[in-house]
Design a protein around this motif. Structure first.
Motif, short mmCIF file in Angstrom:
data_model
loop_
_atom_site.label_atom_id
_atom_site.label_comp_id
_atom_site.label_asym_id
_atom_site.label_seq_id
_atom_site.Cartn_x
_atom_site.Cartn_y
_atom_site.Cartn_z
N GLY A 1 25.03 -11.55 -40.00
CA GLY A 1 25.49 -11.95 -38.67
C GLY A 1 26.59 -12.99 -38.74
O GLY A 1 27.60 -12.89 -38.04
N LEU A 2 26.41 -14.00 -39.59
CA LEU A 2 27.44 -15.02 -39.75
C LEU A 2 28.75 -14.41 -40.21
O LEU A 2 29.83 -14.74 -39.69
CB LEU A 2 26.99 -16.09 -40.75
N ALA A 3 28.67 -13.51 -41.18
CA ALA A 3 29.89 -12.85 -41.69
C ALA A 3 30.55 -12.04 -40.59
O ALA A 3 31.79 -12.08 -40.43
CB ALA A 3 29.54 -11.97 -42.88
N THR A 4 29.77 -11.32 -39.82
CA THR A 4 30.31 -10.51 -38.73
C THR A 4 31.00 -11.38 -37.68
O THR A 4 32.11 -11.07 -37.24
CB THR A 4 29.18 -9.69 -38.06
N PHE A 5 30.34 -12.47 -37.30
CA PHE A 5 30.95 -13.37 -36.32
C PHE A 5 32.21 -14.03 -36.86
O PHE A 5 33.18 -14.23 -36.13
CB PHE A 5 29.95 -14.43 -35.87
N ALA A 6 32.19 -14.38 -38.15
CA ALA A 6 33.38 -15.00 -38.76
C ALA A 6 34.55 -14.01 -38.77
O ALA A 6 35.68 -14.38 -38.44
CB ALA A 6 33.05 -15.47 -40.17
N ILE A 7 34.27 -12.76 -39.14
CA ILE A 7 35.33 -11.73 -39.17
C ILE A 7 35.87 -11.49 -37.76
O ILE A 7 37.07 -11.32 -37.57
CB ILE A 7 34.79 -10.44 -39.79
N ALA A 8 34.97 -11.50 -36.78
CA ALA A 8 35.39 -11.26 -35.39
C ALA A 8 36.09 -12.46 -34.78
O ALA A 8 36.67 -12.37 -33.71
CB ALA A 8 34.18 -10.89 -34.53
N GLY A 9 36.02 -13.61 -35.46
CA GLY A 9 36.66 -14.81 -34.95
C GLY A 9 35.86 -15.51 -33.87
O GLY A 9 36.40 -16.35 -33.15
N THR A 10 34.59 -15.20 -33.75
CA THR A 10 33.77 -15.82 -32.71
C THR A 10 32.85 -16.90 -33.25
O THR A 10 32.10 -17.50 -32.49
CB THR A 10 32.92 -14.76 -31.98
N LEU A 11 32.90 -17.16 -34.54
CA LEU A 11 32.04 -18.17 -35.15
C LEU A 11 32.70 -19.54 -35.03
O LEU A 11 33.81 -19.75 -35.50
CB LEU A 11 31.79 -17.82 -36.63
N ASP A 12 32.03 -20.44 -34.39
CA ASP A 12 32.55 -21.79 -34.22
C ASP A 12 31.41 -22.78 -34.41
O ASP A 12 30.70 -23.12 -33.48
CB ASP A 12 33.17 -21.96 -32.82
#
Length: 124
Positions: free
Chosen positions: A59-70
């Motif tokens: 999930g963290l990797a997916t959010f980071a790739i999508a640019g939504t991880l903050d």
């Protein structure tokens, strides 16, 4: 009653995957599968911890790739809190391990009741 087989594992995995991506609450089908598979309390605890770690990292990797991880610098605090939670969980586990089947089912039932009550208005 026969223990859980490959079809049960597949079904639990699919439902868990759907719940992971839709609600981040993938535990209930996994707990039910592990209970059906007659996993010991230790096996269930460690299996769930490993699955949650893996799905969390995905999930963290997916959010980071999508640019939504903050995380805004909160990552060290989150890691420390997770480590403390693991330690406290291991300490508390010794007290509840003998009751893991009944306790697991009770927690699932209460969680389902709370979720239904919270969603009450949107279900009608």
């Amino acid at each position: 009653e026969t223990p859980a087989g490959p079809a049960s594992a597949l079904a639990a995995g699919i439902v868990s995957g759907v719940l992971t991506t839709s609600t981040s609450l993938n535990g209930p089908p996994l707990v039910l599968y592990l209970l059906r598979a007659r996993a010991t309390a230790e096996q269930a605890r460690d299996s769930l911890a490993a699955i949650f770690l893996a799905t969390g990292l995905l999930g963290l990797a997916t959010f980071a790739i999508a640019g939504t991880l903050d995380l805004a610098g909160a990552l060290p605090l989150l890691v420390a809190a997770a480590a403390l939670g693991q330690l406290l969980g291991r300490i508390g586990f010794a007290r509840v391990a003998p009751y893991h089947e009944g306790l697991s089912l009770a927690v699932l039932a209460v969680s389902a009741a709370v979720a239904l009550a919270a969603a009450g208005g949107s279900l009608l």
